[in-house]
Scaffold this motif. Structure first.
Motif, PDB file in Angstrom:
ATOM      1  N   SER A 307      66.876  33.561  21.630  1.00 61.64           N
ATOM      2  CA  SER A 307      67.321  32.212  21.995  1.00 61.64           C
ATOM      3  C   SER A 307      67.596  31.371  20.756  1.00 61.64           C
ATOM      4  O   SER A 307      68.565  30.595  20.713  1.00 61.64           O
ATOM      5  CB  SER A 307      66.253  31.537  22.863  1.00 61.64           C
ATOM      6  N   ARG A 308      66.760  31.514  19.728  1.00 61.80           N
ATOM      7  CA  ARG A 308      66.977  30.767  18.480  1.00 61.80           C
ATOM      8  C   ARG A 308      68.342  31.088  17.888  1.00 61.80           C
ATOM      9  O   ARG A 308      69.087  30.203  17.472  1.00 61.80           O
ATOM     10  CB  ARG A 308      65.893  31.104  17.462  1.00 61.80           C
ATOM     11  N   PHE A 309      68.676  32.357  17.806  1.00 61.33           N
ATOM     12  CA  PHE A 309      69.946  32.773  17.219  1.00 61.33           C
ATOM     13  C   PHE A 309      71.122  32.298  18.069  1.00 61.33           C
ATOM     14  O   PHE A 309      72.154  31.874  17.529  1.00 61.33           O
ATOM     15  CB  PHE A 309      69.997  34.288  17.063  1.00 61.33           C
ATOM     16  N   ARG A 310      70.986  32.358  19.386  1.00 63.96           N
ATOM     17  CA  ARG A 310      72.098  31.941  20.249  1.00 63.96           C
ATOM     18  C   ARG A 310      72.297  30.433  20.236  1.00 63.96           C
ATOM     19  O   ARG A 310      73.426  29.937  20.323  1.00 63.96           O
ATOM     20  CB  ARG A 310      71.847  32.439  21.674  1.00 63.96           C
ATOM     21  N   GLU A 311      71.216  29.676  20.104  1.00 61.04           N
ATOM     22  CA  GLU A 311      71.319  28.215  20.053  1.00 61.04           C
ATOM     23  C   GLU A 311      71.845  27.727  18.717  1.00 61.04           C
ATOM     24  O   GLU A 311      72.419  26.640  18.616  1.00 61.04           O
ATOM     25  CB  GLU A 311      69.948  27.595  20.329  1.00 61.04           C
ATOM     26  N   CYS A 317      69.087  34.448   9.451  1.00 62.76           N
ATOM     27  CA  CYS A 317      67.868  35.196   9.155  1.00 62.76           C
ATOM     28  C   CYS A 317      66.647  34.342   9.477  1.00 62.76           C
ATOM     29  O   CYS A 317      66.624  33.141   9.188  1.00 62.76           O
ATOM     30  CB  CYS A 317      67.873  35.595   7.679  1.00 62.76           C
ATOM     31  N   ILE A 318      65.636  34.946  10.098  1.00 66.45           N
ATOM     32  CA  ILE A 318      64.375  34.263  10.413  1.00 66.45           C
ATOM     33  C   ILE A 318      63.237  35.085   9.815  1.00 66.45           C
ATOM     34  O   ILE A 318      63.174  36.307   9.998  1.00 66.45           O
ATOM     35  CB  ILE A 318      64.163  34.114  11.931  1.00 66.45           C
ATOM     36  N   VAL A 320      59.415  36.384   9.632  1.00 72.93           N
ATOM     37  CA  VAL A 320      58.319  36.664  10.552  1.00 72.93           C
ATOM     38  C   VAL A 320      57.022  36.658   9.754  1.00 72.93           C
ATOM     39  O   VAL A 320      56.902  37.353   8.739  1.00 72.93           O
ATOM     40  CB  VAL A 320      58.518  38.019  11.241  1.00 72.93           C
ATOM     41  N   LEU A 321      56.047  35.851  10.202  1.00 76.18           N
ATOM     42  CA  LEU A 321      54.828  35.636   9.422  1.00 76.18           C
ATOM     43  C   LEU A 321      53.602  36.225  10.115  1.00 76.18           C
ATOM     44  O   LEU A 321      53.567  36.379  11.348  1.00 76.18           O
ATOM     45  CB  LEU A 321      54.609  34.137   9.190  1.00 76.18           C
ATOM     46  N   ASP A 322      52.569  36.480   9.280  1.00 78.20           N
ATOM     47  CA  ASP A 322      51.283  36.904   9.835  1.00 78.20           C
ATOM     48  C   ASP A 322      50.406  35.680  10.083  1.00 78.20           C
ATOM     49  O   ASP A 322      50.868  34.535   9.978  1.00 78.20           O
ATOM     50  CB  ASP A 322      50.597  37.910   8.899  1.00 78.20           C
ATOM     51  N   ASP A 323      49.141  35.914  10.385  1.00 79.76           N
ATOM     52  CA  ASP A 323      48.245  34.808  10.724  1.00 79.76           C
ATOM     53  C   ASP A 323      48.008  33.860   9.547  1.00 79.76           C
ATOM     54  O   ASP A 323      47.625  32.704   9.745  1.00 79.76           O
ATOM     55  CB  ASP A 323      46.896  35.356  11.208  1.00 79.76           C
ATOM     56  N   GLU A 324      48.186  34.338   8.319  1.00 79.61           N
ATOM     57  CA  GLU A 324      47.938  33.516   7.135  1.00 79.61           C
ATOM     58  C   GLU A 324      49.205  32.878   6.567  1.00 79.61           C
ATOM     59  O   GLU A 324      49.177  32.311   5.478  1.00 79.61           O
ATOM     60  CB  GLU A 324      47.261  34.368   6.057  1.00 79.61           C
ATOM     61  N   GLY A 325      50.307  32.986   7.294  1.00 83.18           N
ATOM     62  CA  GLY A 325      51.541  32.353   6.858  1.00 83.18           C
ATOM     63  C   GLY A 325      52.312  33.143   5.821  1.00 83.18           C
ATOM     64  O   GLY A 325      53.185  32.588   5.137  1.00 83.18           O
ATOM     65  N   ARG A 326      52.018  34.437   5.706  1.00 83.56           N
ATOM     66  CA  ARG A 326      52.736  35.274   4.741  1.00 83.56           C
ATOM     67  C   ARG A 326      53.793  36.109   5.466  1.00 83.56           C
ATOM     68  O   ARG A 326      53.539  36.612   6.561  1.00 83.56           O
ATOM     69  CB  ARG A 326      51.759  36.176   3.992  1.00 83.56           C
ATOM     70  N   PRO A 327      54.958  36.289   4.849  1.00 83.67           N
ATOM     71  CA  PRO A 327      56.026  37.046   5.511  1.00 83.67           C
ATOM     72  C   PRO A 327      55.696  38.536   5.588  1.00 83.67           C
ATOM     73  O   PRO A 327      55.264  39.145   4.604  1.00 83.67           O
ATOM     74  CB  PRO A 327      57.245  36.798   4.616  1.00 83.67           C
ATOM     75  N   VAL A 328      55.907  39.098   6.780  1.00 83.87           N
ATOM     76  CA  VAL A 328      55.692  40.539   6.978  1.00 83.87           C
ATOM     77  C   VAL A 328      56.986  41.230   7.370  1.00 83.87           C
ATOM     78  O   VAL A 328      57.025  42.463   7.476  1.00 83.87           O
ATOM     79  CB  VAL A 328      54.610  40.786   8.046  1.00 83.87           C
ATOM     80  N   GLY A 329      58.033  40.449   7.598  1.00 84.96           N
ATOM     81  CA  GLY A 329      59.316  41.026   7.971  1.00 84.96           C
ATOM     82  C   GLY A 329      60.328  39.920   8.213  1.00 84.96           C
ATOM     83  O   GLY A 329      60.014  38.734   8.118  1.00 84.96           O
ATOM     84  N   VAL A 330      61.564  40.333   8.539  1.00 80.63           N
ATOM     85  CA  VAL A 330      62.624  39.369   8.845  1.00 80.63           C
ATOM     86  C   VAL A 330      63.390  39.851  10.064  1.00 80.63           C
ATOM     87  O   VAL A 330      63.421  41.048  10.384  1.00 80.63           O
ATOM     88  CB  VAL A 330      63.596  39.184   7.663  1.00 80.63           C
ATOM     89  N   LEU A 331      63.998  38.892  10.738  1.00 81.98           N
ATOM     90  CA  LEU A 331      64.938  39.182  11.824  1.00 81.98           C
ATOM     91  C   LEU A 331      66.323  38.767  11.344  1.00 81.98           C
ATOM     92  O   LEU A 331      66.523  37.608  10.959  1.00 81.98           O
ATOM     93  CB  LEU A 331      64.572  38.405  13.086  1.00 81.98           C
ATOM     94  N   ARG A 332      67.255  39.713  11.364  1.00 79.75           N
ATOM     95  CA  ARG A 332      68.628  39.396  10.970  1.00 79.75           C
ATOM     96  C   ARG A 332      69.489  39.299  12.218  1.00 79.75           C
ATOM     97  O   ARG A 332      69.397  40.126  13.124  1.00 79.75           O
ATOM     98  CB  ARG A 332      69.155  40.452  10.004  1.00 79.75           C
ATOM     99  N   GLN A 333      70.330  38.282  12.222  1.00 81.62           N
ATOM    100  CA  GLN A 333      71.110  37.995  13.428  1.00 81.62           C
ATOM    101  C   GLN A 333      71.900  39.200  13.941  1.00 81.62           C
ATOM    102  O   GLN A 333      71.824  39.539  15.130  1.00 81.62           O
ATOM    103  CB  GLN A 333      72.051  36.817  13.145  1.00 81.62           C
ATOM    104  N   PRO A 334      72.682  39.906  13.094  1.00 81.33           N
ATOM    105  CA  PRO A 334      73.476  41.021  13.622  1.00 81.33           C
ATOM    106  C   PRO A 334      72.620  42.116  14.276  1.00 81.33           C
ATOM    107  O   PRO A 334      72.981  42.669  15.313  1.00 81.33           O
ATOM    108  CB  PRO A 334      74.205  41.554  12.385  1.00 81.33           C
TER     109      PRO A 334
END
Length: 599
Positions: A307-311, A317-318, A320-334
C-alpha cells in the motif's frame, strides 16, 4: 472589535485591549532588549550581536510578533521601531559588549522621521558608540515600494559610517530584489533554508549557490537559525562565514562574551574524518544525502508495504528495521510490485511478514562517511544495489535513505566548487581550502605540521626569463610538493610562488620529508637557467636602486610549525605564526628549512 479608518492609515479604536496595552508599553518604555551572538565561523569567535525586542514578560505583547502586529494595526509602527532602537543602543552600551550591533529597522521608518532627523546617530552619540559599530538590519514587516528613495536613505546611513544588512532572505516580499537594489554589506538567510540543511541536498545546494554569489558581490552571508551540530558542521563545510542560532546561544538580557559549545558536541566534531584525506575539497558526508523515508518493522505484513508503494509512486525503497531500529533489509519497489503481478499473489502473501520477502543485500553506510568514499563504495556495489543505499548513525541505527542521483549531483557540485577555489595555474586548492584544512586538522586533535613554502629570487628570474618560464617554475614546484606529500597530506597553492603543506604526524616524520623536498629542488632548479647563468651562479640585473648585481639561483625557503593535539589556536593563529617564521627563513642564504621549536 471596532475599527475606524483615517485617510490611508488604519487606526484601531481604544476598545481593543491589545492597543490599550500597547499605549501603556510605549508610555512606560517597558520593552526589554535581548542580544543574540553572531559568530565568526572560521575563528569561532563572537563577531557581533543582534538586538531583539520583547514586551513585558507578564504582558500579552511579550511576543514580538504580537507586539509589532498590534503596532501596525494601531498605526504606530514607526514610533515602536524608534523606541526599540533607542533602548537597544542604550542597553548594548551599558553592557559594554564587543563587536558590531545589528539593529532591526523597518524600511518604513528609514525613509521617515529617522532619515530626516538622524535619530539613530543621536542615540549612539548619547550612548558613546560610533556609527561604524552599527549594522542597520532591514526587516520585512512591510514591503518597499520606492527603491529610489530607499537607496537614498541607505546611502545617507552609509555616509555616516553605518553598514547595511537584509534580514530573512527568501522569506519576505522581495528579498532578492532588496539584495540587488540596495547592495547590502550583509545578507541574512531565512532559517527555513538552514533547518535540516545537513539532511536536505536541495537546501544545501541553495546555500552553496548563495554563498558563491555573495563572494562575487563582496557581501557576507549570515546563516541564522542554526540549532544542531549537523547544521553547524554543514555550514562550516560550505564555507559559511557568519553563523547565528541556539547552537551557540539563545537571546539573553546579558549575552555571553565568548563561545562555550557543549562538550558532547565538541567530542562529536572531533570524530569527523579529516579534510586532509580530501586534498582540500569541502568535506561533505553521506548524512547530507539522507532522506528520512519512514521505515517499516520486519514483522509488518507485506500488504501494508505494498500500500505504501502504491500510494507513493515516487517511493523506490523502504528500509526494514529490527527491534532496535537497525536496518536488516530493504524493500525495492520493482521487486515487491513484481510479487503481486499474478492474481494469486494476494492470497499467497497476505499473511506474510516483510522479513520473509525483504532483500538482505543492501549498501549500508555511516552518515559521517565522506562523499568521495561513499562514491567509491556505491561504484563497487553489485549491479542493482547501487541505486539506493541505507544511511545509519555511529551505532548502526537507521537515519534515512540515500539515492544515487543525489550523490551524483553533490559530487558534480563538489567538483565545480573545488575548481572555483583552486589556483588557476597549478590546479591545487587555494587559500580558502588551506584555512579550512588547518581548522579541521586542529579539530581532529592529532599532531600535524604546517609548512609555508616560498621561492627566493623568483622575481628576478621571472623578470629575466619571462612569465611563461616563471609559470613553468611554479608548476615544477607544485609537482615536486605533490609527489613528496603522502596520501593523508595536503598541498595548497596560496598564489604566486607561495605554497602550503599540511603534513600528518610529528616532527620526526615531517622534517625528513621537507629535507627531501629541498634536496630535490636544489638538484633540478639549475635546469631552468641558461648555461651562462649557471656558470655565473645567477642572473645579472639591476636591483631596485638601479645598481647592477647578481641575483643567485632560486632557492626554496620552508617554515615549519609543529602543532600538538589540544592546542588552543585557530587557523588564523597558525597562519600568523607561519608568516613570522617565513620572514626568519628568508633571512638565510640558499634553500632553508626553518623549524619553530618554541611549541
Amino acid at each position: 472589535m471596532t475599527v475606524m479608518w483615517e485617510s490611508s492609515e488604519v487606526r484601531v479604536a481604544a476598545v481593543d485591549p491589545l492597543v490599550e496595552e500597547l499605549e501603556q508599553v510605549l508610555a512606560a518604555e517597558s520593552l526589554v532588549p535581548l542580544f543574540q551572538p553572531i559568530v565568526d565561523g572560521q575563528r569561532m569567535e563572537i563577531f557581533g550581536y543582534e538586538a531583539l525586542i520583547r514586551g513585558p514578560s507578564d504582558s500579552p505583547l511579550h511576543s514580538p510578533m504580537t507586539l509589532f502586529d498590534t503596532a501596525g494595526r494601531a498605526g504606530r509602527l514607526v514610533e515602536l521601531d524608534l523606541l526599540c532602537r533607542r533602548l537597544a543602543i542604550q542597553r548594548f552600551s551599558a553592557l559594554g559588549l564587543d563587536g558590531l550591533l545589528f539593529l532591526n529597522v523597518m524600511p518604513l521608518s528609514l525613509v521617515q522621521e529617522d532619515f530626516r532627523e538622524g535619530l539613530t546617530a543621536s542615540y549612539l552619540a548619547l550612548a558613546g558608540l560610533s556609527c561604524e559599530r552599527v549594522v542597520i538590519e532591514l526587516t520585512e514587516h512591510t514591503p518597499i515600494h520606492d527603491y529610489q528613495v530607499m537607496r537614498q536613505a541607505v546611502d545617507h546611513y552609509r555616509s555616516m559610517g553605518f553598514r547595511v544588512a537584509i534580514d530573512d532572505l527568501g522569506a519576505g516580499y522581495a528579498g532578492l530584489r532588496h539584495w540587488s537594489e540596495l547592495t547590502p554589506d550583509f545578507v541574512k538567510i531565512d532559517r527555513h533554508f538552514v533547518q535540516d540543511v545537513d539532511r536536505d541536498p536541495n537546501k544545501r545546494q541553495f546555500l552553496a549557490s548563495l554563498l558563491d554569489v555573495s563572494r562575487g558581490l563582496g557581501c557576507q552571508v549570515i546563516a541564522e537559525g542554526i540549532e544542531t551540530h549537523g547544521e553547524h558542521r554543514c555550514l562550516d563545510e560550505l564555507g559559511g562565514e557568519l553563523l547565528q542560532g541556539y547552537r551557540f546561544a539563545r537571546p539573553a538580557l546579558e549575552p555571553p562574551r565568548r563561545l562555550d559549545l557543549p562538550d558532547a558536541d565538541q567530542a562529536s566534531h572531533d570524530t569527523q574524518p579529516s579534510a586532509r584525506q580530501t586534498q582540500g575539497t569541502l568535506h561533505l558526508t553521506a548524512g547530507m544525502l539522507s532522506r528520512h523515508e519512514a521505515p517499516l518493522h520486519r514483522k509488518v505484513r507485506v500488504p501494508d508495504a505494498l500500500s505504501r508503494f502504491r500510494e507513493t509512486p515516487a517511493l523506490r525503497c523502504i528500509a526494514v528495521l529490527d527491534d532496535e531500529g537497525r536496518p536488516v533489509g530493504v524493500l525495492r519497489q520493482p521487486h515487491l510490485l513484481g510479487l503481486f503481478a499474478n492474481p494469486f499473489s494476494h492470497s499467497l502473501y497476505a499473511r506474510r511478514t516483510l522479513e520473509e520477502v525483504m532483500d538482505t543485500q543492501m549498501v549500508v553506510v555511516e552518515e559521517r562517511l565522506p562523499l568521495e568514499l561513499l562514491s567509491a563504495r556505491v561504484t563497487e556495489a553489485p549491479e542493482g544495489l547501487a541505486e539506493d543505499f541505507v544511511i545509519v548513525d555511529s551505532l548502526g541505527r537507521y537515519r534515512g535513505i540515500g539515492h544515487i542521483i543525489d550523490l551524483l549531483r553533490e559530487i558534480t557540485a563538489l567538483q565545480v566548487r573545488s575548481a572555483r577555489q583552486a589556483n588557476p595555474l597549478s590546479g591545487l586548492p587555494g587559500n580558502q581550502a588551506v584555512q579550512q584544512v588547518l581548522a579541521e586538522c586542529l579539530a581532529d586533535q592529532r599532531p600535524f605540521c604546517a609548512i609555508y613554502c616560498d621561492l627566493d629570487n623568483f622575481k628576478a628570474y621571472n623578470d629575466a626569463y619571462g612569465y611563461a618560464a616563471g609559470d613553468q617554475m611554479i608548476l615544477a614546484l607544485a609537482r615536486l610538493l605533490s609527489e613528496q606529500a603522502g596520501e593523508g597530506d595536503f598541498v595548497g597553492h596560496l598564489g604566486g610562488d607561495d605554497f602550503m603543506l599540511v603534513l600528518e604526524g610529528e616532527l620526526g616524520r615531517c622534517r625528513p620529508l621537507c629535507e627531501a623536498i629541498l634536496e630535490r629542488f636544489d638538484r633540478f632548479v639549475p635546469m631552468f637557467y641558461t648555461e651562462a647563468d649557471r656558470r655565473r651562479g645567477g642572473i645579472e640585473a639591476n636591483n631596485r636602486q638601479g645598481q647592477r648585481v647578481t641575483f643567485p639561483l632560486m632557492s626554496l625557503s620552508m617554515a615549519l610549525h609543529p602543532v600538538s593535539p589540544g592546542v588552543n589556536r585557530s587557523a588564523l593563529d597558525i597562519s600568523n605564526v607561519l608568516a613570522e617564521l617565513k620572514a626568519q627563513a628568508k633571512k638565510r642564504t640558499g634553500s632553508t628549512l626553518f623549524i619553530d621549536r618554541r611549541h
